[in-house]
Design a protein around this motif. Sequence first.
Motif, PDB file in Angstrom:
ATOM      1  N   GLN A 273       0.877  -1.751   0.118  1.00  0.00           N
ATOM      2  CA  GLN A 273       0.592   0.012  -0.116  1.00  0.00           C
ATOM      3  C   GLN A 273       0.703   1.219  -0.220  1.00  0.00           C
ATOM      4  OE1 GLN A 273      -2.328   1.358   3.367  1.00  0.00           O
ATOM      5  NE2 GLN A 273      -4.112   0.139   1.871  1.00  0.00           N
ATOM      6  N   THR A 274       0.694   1.463  -1.159  1.00  0.00           N
ATOM      7  CA  THR A 274       1.411   3.763  -0.761  1.00  0.00           C
ATOM      8  C   THR A 274      -0.098   5.013  -0.779  1.00  0.00           C
ATOM      9  OG1 THR A 274       1.206   3.497  -2.558  1.00  0.00           O
ATOM     10  CG2 THR A 274       2.934   2.476  -2.256  1.00  0.00           C
ATOM     11  N   LYS A 275       0.519   6.286  -0.091  1.00  0.00           N
ATOM     12  CA  LYS A 275       0.416   7.097  -0.614  1.00  0.00           C
ATOM     13  C   LYS A 275       0.908   8.072  -2.039  1.00  0.00           C
ATOM     14  CE  LYS A 275      -1.549   7.098   4.721  1.00  0.00           C
ATOM     15  NZ  LYS A 275      -1.949   7.849   5.476  1.00  0.00           N
TER      16      LYS A 275
ATOM     17  N   GLU B 161       9.258  -9.729   0.394  1.00  0.00           N
ATOM     18  CA  GLU B 161       9.491  -8.150   0.850  1.00  0.00           C
ATOM     19  C   GLU B 161      10.285  -7.427  -0.133  1.00  0.00           C
ATOM     20  OE1 GLU B 161       7.502  -8.123   3.768  1.00  0.00           O
ATOM     21  OE2 GLU B 161       7.404 -10.033   4.507  1.00  0.00           O
ATOM     22  N   ASN B 162      11.308  -7.951  -0.567  1.00  0.00           N
ATOM     23  CA  ASN B 162      12.512  -6.785  -1.188  1.00  0.00           C
ATOM     24  C   ASN B 162      12.046  -6.566  -2.484  1.00  0.00           C
ATOM     25  OD1 ASN B 162      14.180  -7.732   0.343  1.00  0.00           O
ATOM     26  ND2 ASN B 162      15.190  -8.862  -0.987  1.00  0.00           N
ATOM     27  N   VAL B 163      10.738  -7.296  -2.926  1.00  0.00           N
ATOM     28  CA  VAL B 163       9.670  -6.494  -4.246  1.00  0.00           C
ATOM     29  C   VAL B 163       8.769  -5.825  -4.331  1.00  0.00           C
ATOM     30  CG1 VAL B 163       8.010  -7.192  -6.119  1.00  0.00           C
ATOM     31  CG2 VAL B 163       9.962  -8.985  -5.834  1.00  0.00           C
ATOM     32  N   VAL B 164       8.433  -5.791  -2.653  1.00  0.00           N
ATOM     33  CA  VAL B 164       7.186  -5.097  -2.211  1.00  0.00           C
ATOM     34  C   VAL B 164       8.046  -3.830  -1.980  1.00  0.00           C
ATOM     35  CG1 VAL B 164       5.726  -3.889  -0.377  1.00  0.00           C
ATOM     36  CG2 VAL B 164       5.317  -6.387  -1.553  1.00  0.00           C
ATOM     37  N   GLY B 165       9.242  -3.589  -1.402  1.00  0.00           N
ATOM     38  CA  GLY B 165      10.139  -2.150  -1.684  1.00  0.00           C
ATOM     39  C   GLY B 165      10.718  -1.566  -2.492  1.00  0.00           C
ATOM     40  N   PHE B 166      11.099  -2.655  -3.459  1.00  0.00           N
ATOM     41  CA  PHE B 166      11.217  -2.156  -4.556  1.00  0.00           C
ATOM     42  C   PHE B 166      10.189  -1.247  -5.349  1.00  0.00           C
ATOM     43  CE2 PHE B 166      12.775  -3.224  -8.746  1.00  0.00           C
ATOM     44  CZ  PHE B 166      14.060  -2.198  -9.232  1.00  0.00           C
ATOM     45  N   ILE B 167       9.109  -1.895  -4.962  1.00  0.00           N
ATOM     46  CA  ILE B 167       8.048  -1.238  -6.362  1.00  0.00           C
ATOM     47  C   ILE B 167       8.221  -0.257  -5.156  1.00  0.00           C
ATOM     48  CG2 ILE B 167       5.266  -1.526  -6.330  1.00  0.00           C
ATOM     49  CD1 ILE B 167       6.088  -4.484  -7.117  1.00  0.00           C
ATOM     50  N   LYS B 168       7.707   0.429  -3.876  1.00  0.00           N
ATOM     51  CA  LYS B 168       7.003   1.577  -3.268  1.00  0.00           C
ATOM     52  C   LYS B 168       8.551   2.409  -3.345  1.00  0.00           C
ATOM     53  CE  LYS B 168       4.635  -0.422   0.576  1.00  0.00           C
ATOM     54  NZ  LYS B 168       4.440  -0.652   2.398  1.00  0.00           N
ATOM     55  N   LYS B 169       9.626   1.897  -3.423  1.00  0.00           N
ATOM     56  CA  LYS B 169      10.951   2.843  -3.660  1.00  0.00           C
ATOM     57  C   LYS B 169      11.169   2.781  -4.569  1.00  0.00           C
ATOM     58  CE  LYS B 169      13.100   1.967   0.549  1.00  0.00           C
ATOM     59  NZ  LYS B 169      13.381   0.641   1.446  1.00  0.00           N
ATOM     60  N   ASN B 170      11.295   2.427  -5.428  1.00  0.00           N
ATOM     61  CA  ASN B 170      11.631   3.057  -7.038  1.00  0.00           C
ATOM     62  C   ASN B 170      10.453   3.346  -8.133  1.00  0.00           C
ATOM     63  OD1 ASN B 170      12.547   1.915 -10.232  1.00  0.00           O
ATOM     64  ND2 ASN B 170      14.499   1.786  -8.396  1.00  0.00           N
ATOM     65  N   PHE B 171       9.098   2.941  -7.940  1.00  0.00           N
ATOM     66  CA  PHE B 171       8.168   3.134  -8.599  1.00  0.00           C
ATOM     67  C   PHE B 171       7.657   4.166  -8.466  1.00  0.00           C
ATOM     68  CE2 PHE B 171       3.793   2.224 -10.123  1.00  0.00           C
ATOM     69  CZ  PHE B 171       4.112   2.426 -11.206  1.00  0.00           C
ATOM     70  N   ALA B 172       7.101   3.991  -7.217  1.00  0.00           N
ATOM     71  CA  ALA B 172       5.379   4.699  -6.549  1.00  0.00           C
ATOM     72  C   ALA B 172       6.304   5.510  -6.158  1.00  0.00           C
ATOM     73  CB  ALA B 172       5.116   3.652  -5.751  1.00  0.00           C
TER      74      ALA B 172
ATOM     75  N   VAL C 295      -4.440   9.830  -2.299  1.00  0.00           N
ATOM     76  CA  VAL C 295      -4.971   9.078  -2.662  1.00  0.00           C
ATOM     77  C   VAL C 295      -4.354   7.871  -2.197  1.00  0.00           C
ATOM     78  CG1 VAL C 295      -3.879   8.561  -4.988  1.00  0.00           C
ATOM     79  CG2 VAL C 295      -6.099   7.851  -4.348  1.00  0.00           C
ATOM     80  N   LYS C 296      -5.239   6.888  -1.330  1.00  0.00           N
ATOM     81  CA  LYS C 296      -4.027   5.545  -0.752  1.00  0.00           C
ATOM     82  C   LYS C 296      -4.575   4.298  -1.800  1.00  0.00           C
ATOM     83  CE  LYS C 296      -4.943   4.431   3.432  1.00  0.00           C
ATOM     84  NZ  LYS C 296      -5.709   4.084   4.564  1.00  0.00           N
ATOM     85  N   LEU C 297      -3.273   3.525  -2.380  1.00  0.00           N
ATOM     86  CA  LEU C 297      -3.049   3.012  -3.188  1.00  0.00           C
ATOM     87  C   LEU C 297      -2.615   1.368  -2.611  1.00  0.00           C
ATOM     88  CD1 LEU C 297      -1.586   5.160  -6.742  1.00  0.00           C
ATOM     89  CD2 LEU C 297      -4.197   4.325  -6.553  1.00  0.00           C
ATOM     90  N   ASN C 298      -3.373   0.282  -3.776  1.00  0.00           N
ATOM     91  CA  ASN C 298      -3.224  -1.020  -3.254  1.00  0.00           C
ATOM     92  C   ASN C 298      -2.052  -1.588  -4.377  1.00  0.00           C
ATOM     93  OD1 ASN C 298      -4.963  -1.238  -0.051  1.00  0.00           O
ATOM     94  ND2 ASN C 298      -5.412   0.028  -1.449  1.00  0.00           N
ATOM     95  N   PHE C 299      -1.759  -2.139  -4.043  1.00  0.00           N
ATOM     96  CA  PHE C 299      -1.766  -3.110  -4.374  1.00  0.00           C
ATOM     97  C   PHE C 299      -0.900  -4.730  -4.303  1.00  0.00           C
ATOM     98  CE2 PHE C 299       2.376  -1.830  -2.914  1.00  0.00           C
ATOM     99  CZ  PHE C 299       3.631  -2.321  -3.324  1.00  0.00           C
ATOM    100  N   ILE C 300      -0.619  -5.665  -5.702  1.00  0.00           N
ATOM    101  CA  ILE C 300      -0.732  -7.376  -4.924  1.00  0.00           C
ATOM    102  C   ILE C 300       0.402  -7.622  -6.462  1.00  0.00           C
ATOM    103  CG2 ILE C 300      -2.598  -7.638  -6.997  1.00  0.00           C
ATOM    104  CD1 ILE C 300      -2.320 -10.967  -5.446  1.00  0.00           C
ATOM    105  N   ALA C 301       1.856  -8.094  -5.701  1.00  0.00           N
ATOM    106  CA  ALA C 301       2.362  -7.911  -6.998  1.00  0.00           C
ATOM    107  C   ALA C 301       3.408 -10.217  -6.636  1.00  0.00           C
ATOM    108  CB  ALA C 301       3.820  -7.391  -5.918  1.00  0.00           C
TER     109      ALA C 301
ATOM    110  N   HIS D  39       7.478   9.219  -4.813  1.00  0.00           N
ATOM    111  CA  HIS D  39       7.912  10.806  -5.569  1.00  0.00           C
ATOM    112  C   HIS D  39       6.595  10.578  -7.348  1.00  0.00           C
ATOM    113  CE1 HIS D  39      10.169  11.934  -2.784  1.00  0.00           C
ATOM    114  NE2 HIS D  39      10.554  11.124  -3.216  1.00  0.00           N
ATOM    115  N   ARG D  40       5.732   9.864  -7.126  1.00  0.00           N
ATOM    116  CA  ARG D  40       5.421   8.892  -8.589  1.00  0.00           C
ATOM    117  C   ARG D  40       3.718  10.034  -8.225  1.00  0.00           C
ATOM    118  NH1 ARG D  40       6.037   6.820 -13.174  1.00  0.00           N
ATOM    119  NH2 ARG D  40       7.514   5.807 -12.611  1.00  0.00           N
ATOM    120  N   VAL D  41       3.833  11.005  -9.873  1.00  0.00           N
ATOM    121  CA  VAL D  41       2.139  11.771  -9.468  1.00  0.00           C
ATOM    122  C   VAL D  41       0.938  10.893  -9.541  1.00  0.00           C
ATOM    123  CG1 VAL D  41       0.555  13.605  -9.990  1.00  0.00           C
ATOM    124  CG2 VAL D  41       3.210  13.590  -9.313  1.00  0.00           C
TER     125      VAL D  41
END
Length: 521
Positions: free
Chosen positions: A139-141, A246-257, A150-156, A259-261
């Motif tokens: 989950q990210t904001k 666990e690492n993939v979820v962190g990678f998606i949050k930090k690298n993709f999501a 906005v709160k977004l949810n994802f499955i990886a 600061h992205r608008v």
Amino acid sequence: MDKWEMYMKIQQLLKQGFSQTKVAEKLGISRSTVHRYLKKSPSEMAEWVETMKSKKRKLDPYKKLILSWLRMHPDMSAAQVQDWLQEKYEGLEIGESTVRTYVSALREEYQIKKETSPRIYEAIPDPPMGEQAQVDFGQTKQKTTDNKEVKLNFIAFVMSHSRHKYKEWLDRPFTTQDVIKAHENAFKWYGGMPKEIVYDQDSLIVVSENSGDLILTKEFQLYRETRGLTLRVCRKSDPESKGKIENVVGFIKKNFAKHRVFYNIDSWNEQGWEWLNRTGNYKIHNTTKKRPVEVFLLEKQHLKPVSKEINIETNYESSITRCVHKDNTIRYHSNRYSLPLGTYNKFEKVCIKETENKQLIIYIPVTGEIIAEHSIPEGKGILIKDRKHSRDRTKGIHAFIDTVAQGFEDKELAYQYLDIVREKYPRYVKDQLHIILRETKDNTSEVLSTALIECVKRKLFSATDFSDIVAYVKRQRRVHETTIVREKEIKQLNKLSEWVMETEAFKRKVDTYTELLEGES
């Protein structure tokens, strides 16, 4: 601090009597840097500094853009800078080390410090190709175009061998149906299914635990049976069991999501899939030192083929809604039925369904998660209560172990065995003890002693294993008793045979044979 100033600081500290190692520690640089600087004379250093100022670097045309990113997001990583550049300038070829060096130089030049966080390391050996995939939620904001949040949810998903990834996003919480659809889309993405899938104990998939065994939600159980999935569920945030996801979820949050608008969920998912092709599956993995997309070309050949498309829909035609009361019960046909403790705090309403065999099924309407099942009694004004919904916790574990141990002849060995069971299943120890206690009541001391010794010998420290060994011992005893009966029957036949052998045949005298022979001559 620029290079010339660094050079002068090194010279001053050396004159004060500090060693090269101490100089490096004081200035926060490596000893090799100190050694490299000392190889240059003051005139050579000045010439080198001037050369560096006039030298153009590959990322200089993007300097202002990168600086704006770093100033706006000081915690931005060099890897994310590279991904954003390649997203903005399609076809830009640039190495990771080049970006890392350039970003580091900009941070030093403009005093932009980077926030750091401890890294979670993977420690599990890779399974064979096509053997396992791991699944988790995140989950990210995100900031929207009008600066709202906005709160977004994802499955990886990630293939454990190749580290090939897949993900889907929603701008609302996932339901079990969403999870099933995501699985179908993931199998299309991969072109097949792994032999095993590892999950968290998520309520969209798992209803409850029974002595360590997992009960799935009705919808997901149906999907599992239809697709023939083999799954394993582990505890939340357990890097030993599913560190890769666990690492993939962190990678998606930090690298993709990060600061992205966010514009809308469709464009967000499209950006996500582009990111997977560009970075998520193309970037060299830090552990394997290989590109996931290249390793997956080989792993794909080991996946199980996916059969024709399936359509699983929730089927609760005769369901009825009921309000959850403060005492964690619902009312149906003038009777009260218990719910698990804490249901009232989680849900205002639940759905019920009466089956043909007079069973009342109670479930969560959105996910289809079954939370209770009761037999419907005759009569009215009755409280139908499942003892699991109000488990008796007044009796301590030590006292419970004492009670169970009393059922064995060798109590010392029983205590040793039960203590190991307690260590192995701390969360389910009462359930484990209940199962063993039932066996002590239903079986003889001889069977129990034999089963206990066998379990200790074979290192089988669980209640289900103990029950299986008890059943095995009883079967062996029945076989042994049958064998003894047969042996008795065989011995009786042997006695008859001996009587026959002891019977003597009629013997003629030798003279008779002599007379016959002489007559023939």
